[in-house]
Design a protein around this motif. Structure first.
Motif, PDB file in Angstrom:
ATOM      1  N   GLU A 308       0.866  -1.295   0.210  1.00  0.00           N
ATOM      2  CA  GLU A 308      -0.036  -0.016   0.040  1.00  0.00           C
ATOM      3  C   GLU A 308       0.960   1.099   0.189  1.00  0.00           C
ATOM      4  N   VAL A 309       1.954   1.120   0.788  1.00  0.00           N
ATOM      5  CA  VAL A 309       2.957   2.271   0.904  1.00  0.00           C
ATOM      6  C   VAL A 309       3.475   2.703  -0.395  1.00  0.00           C
ATOM      7  N   ASN A 310       3.704   1.550  -1.169  1.00  0.00           N
ATOM      8  CA  ASN A 310       4.893   1.631  -2.679  1.00  0.00           C
ATOM      9  C   ASN A 310       4.244   2.026  -3.731  1.00  0.00           C
ATOM     10  N   LEU A 311       2.828   1.549  -3.974  1.00  0.00           N
ATOM     11  CA  LEU A 311       2.036   2.015  -5.010  1.00  0.00           C
ATOM     12  C   LEU A 311       2.162   3.642  -4.977  1.00  0.00           C
ATOM     13  N   ASP A 347       3.256   1.585 -14.835  1.00  0.00           N
ATOM     14  CA  ASP A 347       3.307   0.107 -15.672  1.00  0.00           C
ATOM     15  C   ASP A 347       4.602  -0.507 -15.267  1.00  0.00           C
ATOM     16  N   LEU A 348       5.678   0.207 -15.003  1.00  0.00           N
ATOM     17  CA  LEU A 348       6.938  -0.146 -14.661  1.00  0.00           C
ATOM     18  C   LEU A 348       6.882  -0.714 -13.133  1.00  0.00           C
ATOM     19  N   ALA A 362      -6.050  -2.162  -7.804  1.00  0.00           N
ATOM     20  CA  ALA A 362      -6.453  -2.048  -9.162  1.00  0.00           C
ATOM     21  C   ALA A 362      -6.562  -0.647  -9.533  1.00  0.00           C
ATOM     22  N   SER A 363      -6.810   0.276  -8.477  1.00  0.00           N
ATOM     23  CA  SER A 363      -7.122   1.953  -8.827  1.00  0.00           C
ATOM     24  C   SER A 363      -5.578   2.465  -8.474  1.00  0.00           C
TER      25      SER A 363
END
Length: 403
Positions: A308-311, A347-348, A362-363
């Motif tokens: 959750e932190v890294n997205l 994307d990466l 997903a979002s």
């Protein structure tokens, strides 16, 4: 790229081999640089064919300049710094930038001085009265004119009825110098990352008035940033770097002992050069504020949170642009979503996360409620920027004193 036949990584990785094997990474002496330090020193980079050379920087301005020039390949960066450079308001020409991943959430501190504490300015009401008295204005320090700490300080002051550009003076001080400036009486308070808030409390130089997570629980903080040119020329390298840092982030949070060992590592002279006793408690979420209050913070500094932190949420980057607009740093509304989409390398990130078994939401938008009750979800950034009673939309961009 090293393609010698005696390099096992050349054939193990095949066409995914990193274009570069040695990277110079910038960081500031802050607890939230932990995942880069761990990735570079604890064996997380080598399996991906990388050697990470950590380069501690004296100021965010220095880090910015070296990142843009290419002297640093990537860096532990302020969200607000990356976006300011992208938009051409960061102290130099506009440069296309990239956010590879989020490094952490939470864990910043607003501290006030001992003289204010001794004068009884220990409540929002008392600070409001003091800020609106006649006479010299209070001086608050943050770390970069468009940086996260400026935005947290401005948002928090405004939520207390204090106009951050009119009622107080704002100056820029590099993070490791904050405590010395407070001790010398040059500033009345500051907003900075740890361990410098804890250090001021430990030295009895004042108290922690607010945490950044009290302003916005699980707010975005530092990111892994680079120029877009670096990503475009070295996509395999960038993906390998993200994987190494993701694995390090996950490791730090596997258990409390890993957090403790990380605090000990960070205390070294090459990294934070600060006592582990200043670093470890708040890394574990254990807070004392200097006023006799102690608590276990439910939204303390975190590096992974199951991904959750890294997205790199688009809405996180867009929020900083709304605040640039709110405070007159941007004269017009940018195309918020378009800018964020170009900066965030989603994307990466998704590919890298999938390859190391980390779930990706997903979002790329998320919804949060901040200290003033306003909800931010990225759906109407221009309207959000205009929705605040306290702002500087009609003002010229404020001059920020740099020290």
């Amino acid at each position: 790229m090293n393609t010698s036949t005696n390099d096992p990584l050349a054939w193990v990785n095949g066409s995914d081999a990193p274009e570069m094997n040695s990277l110079d990474l910038g960081f500031m002496a802050l607890s939230d640089s932990a995942s880069l330090v761990v990735a570079a020193t604890q064996g997380f980079a080598q399996p991906y064919g990388l050697t990470l050379n950590l380069k501690r920087q004296a100021s965010w301005a220095s880090l910015r300049d070296k990142l843009v020039s290419g002297e640093l390949h990537a860096a532990h960066s302020l969200y607000g710094l990356i976006y300011a450079v992208q938009l051409g308001i960061g102290g130099g020409p506009a440069t296309d930038m990239a956010v590879l991943m989020g490094l952490n959430q939470n864990g910043q501190s607003i501290n006030l001085s001992r003289p204010l504490q001794d004068a009884g300015v220990i409540t929002p009401e008392a600070l409001d009265r003091r800020a609106h008295q006649s006479g010299p204005k209070l001086t608050f320090a943050q770390t970069f004119p468009t940086g996260n700490h400026a935005m947290w300080l401005y948002y928090w002051l405004a939520s207390q009825g204090i106009h951050p550009l009119h009622d107080v003076t704002s100056v820029v001080v590099p993070p490791p110098q904050m405590v010395a400036h407070l001790q010398a009486g040059r500033i009345d308070g500051f907003c900075v990352g740890e361990p410098w808030g804890a250090s001021a409390v430990q030295q009895q130089l004042g108290f922690t008035f607010a945490t950044s997570q009290a302003i916005w629980p699980d707010h975005p903080e530092k990111v892994l940033g680079c120029t877009r040119e670096f990503v475009e020329q070295n996509p395999n390298t960038a993906r390998a770097l993200v994987k190494a840092v993701l694995e390090a982030s996950r490791f730090i949070e596997e258990n409390q002992e890993n957090r403790r060992s990380t605090a000990q590592l960070l205390s070294g002279k090459d990294y934070l050069d600060a006592p582990a006793s200043c670093i470890e408690p708040r890394l574990l979420g254990e807070y004392t504020d200097g006023l006799g209050n102690q608590w276990q913070d439910n939204h303390a500094l975190r590096f992974h949170g199951g991904g959750e932190v890294n997205l790199p949420y688009l809405s996180d980057g867009m929020w900083f642009m709304t605040q640039f607009r709110r405070w007159g740093l941007l004269r017009e509304d940018p195309d918020y979503l378009s800018v964020a989409t170009s900066v965030h390398q989603l994307d990466l990130y998704r590919q890298a996360a999938g390859e190391v078994g980390i779930e990706v939401a997903a979002s790329a938008m998320r919804s949060s409620q901040l200290i003033d009750g306003k909800v931010w979800d990225g759906s109407d950034p221009a309207g959000y920027a205009r929705s605040f009673k306290m702002h500087a939309l009609a003002d010229t961009a404020p001059a920020v004193v740099s020290r």
